[in-house]
Design an enzyme around this catalytic site. Structure first.
Site, mmCIF file in Angstrom:
data_model
loop_
_atom_site.group_PDB
_atom_site.id
_atom_site.type_symbol
_atom_site.label_atom_id
_atom_site.label_comp_id
_atom_site.label_asym_id
_atom_site.label_seq_id
_atom_site.Cartn_x
_atom_site.Cartn_y
_atom_site.Cartn_z
ATOM 1 N N VAL A 11 0.827 -1.207 0.000
ATOM 2 C CA VAL A 11 0.000 0.000 0.000
ATOM 3 C C VAL A 11 0.868 1.267 0.000
ATOM 4 O O VAL A 11 0.609 2.210 -0.757
ATOM 5 C CB VAL A 11 -0.986 0.009 1.196
ATOM 6 C CG1 VAL A 11 -1.904 1.217 1.114
ATOM 7 C CG2 VAL A 11 -1.818 -1.279 1.223
ATOM 8 N N ARG A 42 11.141 -0.815 7.526
ATOM 9 C CA ARG A 42 12.198 -1.540 8.231
ATOM 10 C C ARG A 42 13.527 -1.430 7.498
ATOM 11 O O ARG A 42 14.561 -1.155 8.090
ATOM 12 C CB ARG A 42 11.812 -3.019 8.343
ATOM 13 C CG ARG A 42 11.179 -3.373 9.665
ATOM 14 C CD ARG A 42 10.893 -4.847 9.738
ATOM 15 N NE ARG A 42 10.108 -5.285 8.597
ATOM 16 C CZ ARG A 42 9.008 -6.035 8.693
ATOM 17 N NH1 ARG A 42 8.592 -6.435 9.877
ATOM 18 N NH2 ARG A 42 8.364 -6.402 7.623
ATOM 19 N N GLU A 127 -10.510 5.352 5.339
ATOM 20 C CA GLU A 127 -11.327 4.792 4.252
ATOM 21 C C GLU A 127 -10.793 3.443 3.761
ATOM 22 O O GLU A 127 -11.571 2.526 3.472
ATOM 23 C CB GLU A 127 -11.359 5.787 3.073
ATOM 24 C CG GLU A 127 -12.159 5.305 1.882
ATOM 25 C CD GLU A 127 -13.644 5.155 2.199
ATOM 26 O OE1 GLU A 127 -14.285 6.162 2.491
ATOM 27 O OE2 GLU A 127 -14.137 4.007 2.160
ATOM 28 N N VAL A 130 -11.647 -0.501 5.137
ATOM 29 C CA VAL A 130 -12.779 -1.373 4.772
ATOM 30 C C VAL A 130 -12.982 -1.328 3.261
ATOM 31 O O VAL A 130 -13.148 -0.252 2.677
ATOM 32 C CB VAL A 130 -14.090 -0.928 5.459
ATOM 33 C CG1 VAL A 130 -15.224 -1.891 5.106
ATOM 34 C CG2 VAL A 130 -13.916 -0.843 6.969
ATOM 35 N N GLY A 132 -11.025 -1.892 0.657
ATOM 36 C CA GLY A 132 -9.983 -1.428 -0.272
ATOM 37 C C GLY A 132 -10.376 -0.148 -0.974
ATOM 38 O O GLY A 132 -10.544 0.895 -0.353
ATOM 39 N N ILE A 134 -13.158 0.663 -2.438
ATOM 40 C CA ILE A 134 -14.585 1.029 -2.472
ATOM 41 C C ILE A 134 -14.827 2.156 -1.459
ATOM 42 O O ILE A 134 -14.484 2.000 -0.282
ATOM 43 C CB ILE A 134 -15.479 -0.163 -2.060
ATOM 44 C CG1 ILE A 134 -15.093 -1.427 -2.828
ATOM 45 C CG2 ILE A 134 -16.948 0.171 -2.235
ATOM 46 C CD1 ILE A 134 -15.755 -2.693 -2.275
ATOM 47 N N GLY A 185 -1.062 -14.856 -4.870
ATOM 48 C CA GLY A 185 -1.039 -13.604 -4.106
ATOM 49 C C GLY A 185 -2.410 -13.153 -3.616
ATOM 50 O O GLY A 185 -2.569 -12.030 -3.144
ATOM 51 N N ASP A 199 -10.501 -10.942 9.826
ATOM 52 C CA ASP A 199 -10.343 -9.720 9.024
ATOM 53 C C ASP A 199 -11.718 -9.142 8.658
ATOM 54 O O ASP A 199 -11.943 -7.933 8.776
ATOM 55 C CB ASP A 199 -9.537 -10.055 7.756
ATOM 56 C CG ASP A 199 -9.428 -8.867 6.827
ATOM 57 O OD1 ASP A 199 -8.632 -7.961 7.111
ATOM 58 O OD2 ASP A 199 -10.168 -8.842 5.813
ATOM 59 N N LYS A 203 -13.556 -5.409 9.828
ATOM 60 C CA LYS A 203 -14.214 -4.446 8.927
ATOM 61 C C LYS A 203 -15.675 -4.273 9.296
ATOM 62 O O LYS A 203 -16.219 -3.158 9.248
ATOM 63 C CB LYS A 203 -14.073 -4.919 7.484
ATOM 64 C CG LYS A 203 -12.610 -4.988 7.022
ATOM 65 C CD LYS A 203 -12.522 -5.754 5.720
ATOM 66 C CE LYS A 203 -11.101 -5.910 5.241
ATOM 67 N NZ LYS A 203 -10.999 -6.884 4.140
HETATM 68 N N1 NAP Z 1 -2.438 -4.964 0.859
HETATM 69 C C1 NAP Z 1 -3.694 -4.579 0.694
HETATM 70 O O1 NAP Z 1 -4.298 -4.810 -0.349
HETATM 71 C C2 NAP Z 1 -4.419 -3.861 1.818
HETATM 72 C C3 NAP Z 1 -5.764 -3.491 1.629
HETATM 73 C C4 NAP Z 1 -6.438 -2.769 2.627
HETATM 74 C C5 NAP Z 1 -5.753 -2.467 3.794
HETATM 75 N N2 NAP Z 1 -4.463 -2.877 3.963
HETATM 76 C C6 NAP Z 1 -3.786 -2.527 5.211
HETATM 77 O O2 NAP Z 1 -2.700 -1.655 4.909
HETATM 78 C C7 NAP Z 1 -1.655 -1.851 5.841
HETATM 79 C C8 NAP Z 1 -0.360 -2.167 5.078
HETATM 80 O O3 NAP Z 1 -0.556 -3.329 4.319
HETATM 81 P P1 NAP Z 1 0.478 -3.809 3.187
HETATM 82 O O4 NAP Z 1 -0.207 -4.890 2.449
HETATM 83 O O5 NAP Z 1 1.039 -2.650 2.450
HETATM 84 O O6 NAP Z 1 1.615 -4.459 4.100
HETATM 85 P P2 NAP Z 1 3.106 -4.861 3.672
HETATM 86 O O7 NAP Z 1 3.218 -4.972 2.190
HETATM 87 O O8 NAP Z 1 3.490 -6.010 4.527
HETATM 88 O O9 NAP Z 1 3.947 -3.573 4.111
HETATM 89 C C9 NAP Z 1 4.176 -3.258 5.441
HETATM 90 C C10 NAP Z 1 5.251 -2.165 5.516
HETATM 91 O O10 NAP Z 1 5.436 -1.837 6.881
HETATM 92 C C11 NAP Z 1 6.823 -1.906 7.205
HETATM 93 N N3 NAP Z 1 6.960 -2.427 8.579
HETATM 94 C C12 NAP Z 1 6.397 -3.539 9.082
HETATM 95 N N4 NAP Z 1 6.744 -3.684 10.366
HETATM 96 C C13 NAP Z 1 7.550 -2.655 10.669
HETATM 97 C C14 NAP Z 1 8.248 -2.247 11.830
HETATM 98 N N5 NAP Z 1 8.180 -2.963 12.950
HETATM 99 N N6 NAP Z 1 8.966 -1.115 11.760
HETATM 100 C C15 NAP Z 1 9.047 -0.408 10.615
HETATM 101 N N7 NAP Z 1 8.412 -0.724 9.486
HETATM 102 C C16 NAP Z 1 7.685 -1.842 9.519
HETATM 103 C C17 NAP Z 1 7.449 -2.864 6.200
HETATM 104 O O11 NAP Z 1 8.809 -2.498 6.049
HETATM 105 P P3 NAP Z 1 9.809 -3.279 5.035
HETATM 106 O O12 NAP Z 1 9.207 -3.126 3.680
HETATM 107 O O13 NAP Z 1 11.090 -2.532 5.151
HETATM 108 O O14 NAP Z 1 9.867 -4.692 5.499
HETATM 109 C C18 NAP Z 1 6.596 -2.588 4.953
HETATM 110 O O15 NAP Z 1 7.136 -1.556 4.204
HETATM 111 C C19 NAP Z 1 -2.136 -2.946 6.779
HETATM 112 O O16 NAP Z 1 -2.738 -2.385 7.911
HETATM 113 C C20 NAP Z 1 -3.175 -3.685 5.950
HETATM 114 O O17 NAP Z 1 -4.147 -4.337 6.755
HETATM 115 C C21 NAP Z 1 -3.787 -3.557 3.000
#
Ligand code: NAP
Length: 432
Positions: A11, A42, A127, A130, A132, A134, A185, A199, A203
């Site tokens: 994201v 990280r 937003e 819940v 994505g 939408i 994926g 999850d 929501k």
């Molecule tokens: N993916 C989706 O489609 C989606 C949809 C709706 C909502 N969300 C929500 O959006 C949020 C992010 O999701 P995502 O899919 O983007 O996750 P992700 O791809 O796993 O990315 C998480 C990011 O957070 C960083 N991170 C994790 N733990 C950390 C820590 N302890 N200290 C510093 N940085 C840290 C990671 O760093 P590194 O990259 O350096 O490891 C990474 O860049 C979540 O709350 C998820 O529920 C995601």
């Protein structure tokens, strides 16, 4: 408006890409440019497919909340507690705006964060938490704000929807489709939160709070996931004119003792022809029924970098325009604290499936329990005997409409029966 982004994964990188691509139209619509000034994750060296060298870097993400050159912090790290919560609290306490996609954190700590936001006069928006891409939170907070909602329900988890609709299309069993979903994926390597319904429950709790003006109460959501659903159930449901989907539903019930909030997530049978029955793959869809608007359907991609970034950026534009209200639509102090509803008296039809030993008398035992529980059977299907002597057979039935508690009572009468070879599966049939 100067922003900092914590979390540069799916994201976070998506938000940077969107802000770069749509830079001019966003500035025009927001009334000012939205500039990323600082980021944190990280691993600073990781290739994220976007240029982050132009932004300041913080190893400690909570430092983003202390920067004087940041107006709004965007939390895209994830996790209900830990660094995401620490950063969010710090940002709001510093009077900065907060935008997050973190449903787990909002489901658990949304009221606390909203209180901090109100206390500091800072915007808090979520937003993307819940559905994505939408705009369903916006839809409920703004579009239906003049209505009393009677019900909000829908398909809130793309992983479960992908698995169930793929099982339906291919006839494959749960474990096999889950493996494919992970490879493609559509499912995490640890899929527990998705397939167990947690999850979707996060929501649903957020939608219920916004839709009904209630204090968010994630602990009161009754949750069952999709792991017990077999390919044979999907085939059987299909033959009866239904599909199976994981549904989150919430409503408010008036009782002599006062209003009660019903929140539950469970796989349901949905009649083919219902708008939710056609929602396939990782798509999400939410139905909201308002007392003046009637039934509204919000549908679209429930996850992915583009759709989720779109929702995050829309929140940023709202903040830049100064179009920000209370995070849960009404101030926290005015949200109603409703006890959970006891749904046993609610009327409905159900699909019941038993795995039984293939021997005489088993069917009579099951139908007797139904009779004694006052459950009326509409149709009953006993699967033909397989080739293997002594193998389990499946007995499935659909009940007539009756109180939910009666089904539970009938199943209690069968508890411990040595004719059953596993836990019976009960799937409610979603009302039209
Ligand atoms: N993916 C989706 O489609 C989606 C949809 C709706 C909502 N969300 C929500 O959006 C949020 C992010 O999701 P995502 O899919 O983007 O996750 P992700 O791809 O796993 O990315 C998480 C990011 O957070 C960083 N991170 C994790 N733990 C950390 C820590 N302890 N200290 C510093 N940085 C840290 C990671 O760093 P590194 O990259 O350096 O490891 C990474 O860049 C979540 O709350 C998820 O529920 C995601």
């Amino acid at each position: 408006m100067r922003i900092a982004i914590a979390g540069l994964g799916t994201v976070g990188a998506g938000v940077i890409r969107l802000l770069d691509t749509n830079r001019d139209l966003i500035a025009a619509r927001a009334g000012r440019a939205i500039e990323v000034v600082a980021v944190s994750a990280r691993d600073r060296a990781k290739d994220r497919g976007v240029d982050i060298a132009r932004f300041a870097w913080e190893d400690d993400m909570t430092a983003l909340a202390r920067r004087d050159d940041v107006d709004v912090v965007v939390e895209l790290v994830g996790g209900s507690d830990g660094p995401a919560l620490a950063l969010s609290r710090a940002a709001l306490q510093a009077g900065k705006g907060l935008v997050t996609a973190n449903k787990a954190m909002i489901a658990h700590h949304g009221l606390h964060l909203a209180e901090l936001a109100e206390g500091a006069g800072a915007p808090l928006k979520f937003e993307a938490a819940v559905g994505g891409g939408i705009p369903v939170i916006k839809g409920l907070r703004e579009g239906t704000s003049a209505n009393a909602l009677t019900k909000v329900y829908g398909i809130l988890n793309g992983t479960c929807n992908y698995i169930l609709s793929t099982m339906e299309a291919t006839g494959a069993d749960f474990a096999e489709v889950l493996k494919d979903a992970q490879r493609l994926g559509f499912a995490e390597s640890d899929p527990a939160f998705d397939i167990e319904g947690v999850d979707a429950a996060h929501k649903l709790a957020i939608l219920a709070a916004i839709g009904f003006g209630t204090r968010i109460d994630f602990g009161a959501v009754s949750v069952s996931g999709i792991t017990a659903v077999r390919a044979a159930d999907i085939a059987q449901a299909g033959a009866l004119g239904f599909v199976i989907r994981l549904i989150g539903e919430a409503d408010v019930e008036e009782t002599p003792e006062g209003a009660r909030l019903l929140q539950r997530v469970r796989p349901c049978l949905i009649a083919k022809g219902h708008p939710l029955s056609a929602v396939d793959g990782p798509t999400n869809a939410v139905v909201a029924e308002g007392n003046f608007s009637g039934r509204l359907l919000f549908q679209g991609a429930g996850a992915g970098d583009g759709p989720t970034a779109s929702a995050v950026a829309a929140d940023l534009i709202d903040i830049a325009r100064d179009e920000v209200g209370a995070p849960f639509s009404i101030p926290v102090a005015q949200l109603a604290a409703l006890p959970p509803a006891e749904p046993g008296h609610r009327m409905g039809r159900s699909y019941l499936r038993f795995m039984v030993k293939d021997r005489p008398g088993v069917l009579a035992e099951i139908t007797a329990a139904m009779r004694d529980g006052a459950v009326s059977i509409e149709s009953l299907i006993q699967q033909g005997r397989g080739a293997d002597e002594g193998a389990d057979v499946m007995v499935a039935m659909v009940t007539h409409e009756g109180p939910e508690a009666n089904v539970r009572r009938a199943l209690d009468l069968l508890a411990g029966s040595d004719s059953l070879t596993g836990e019976p599966l009960v799937l409610p049939i979603l009302a039209a």
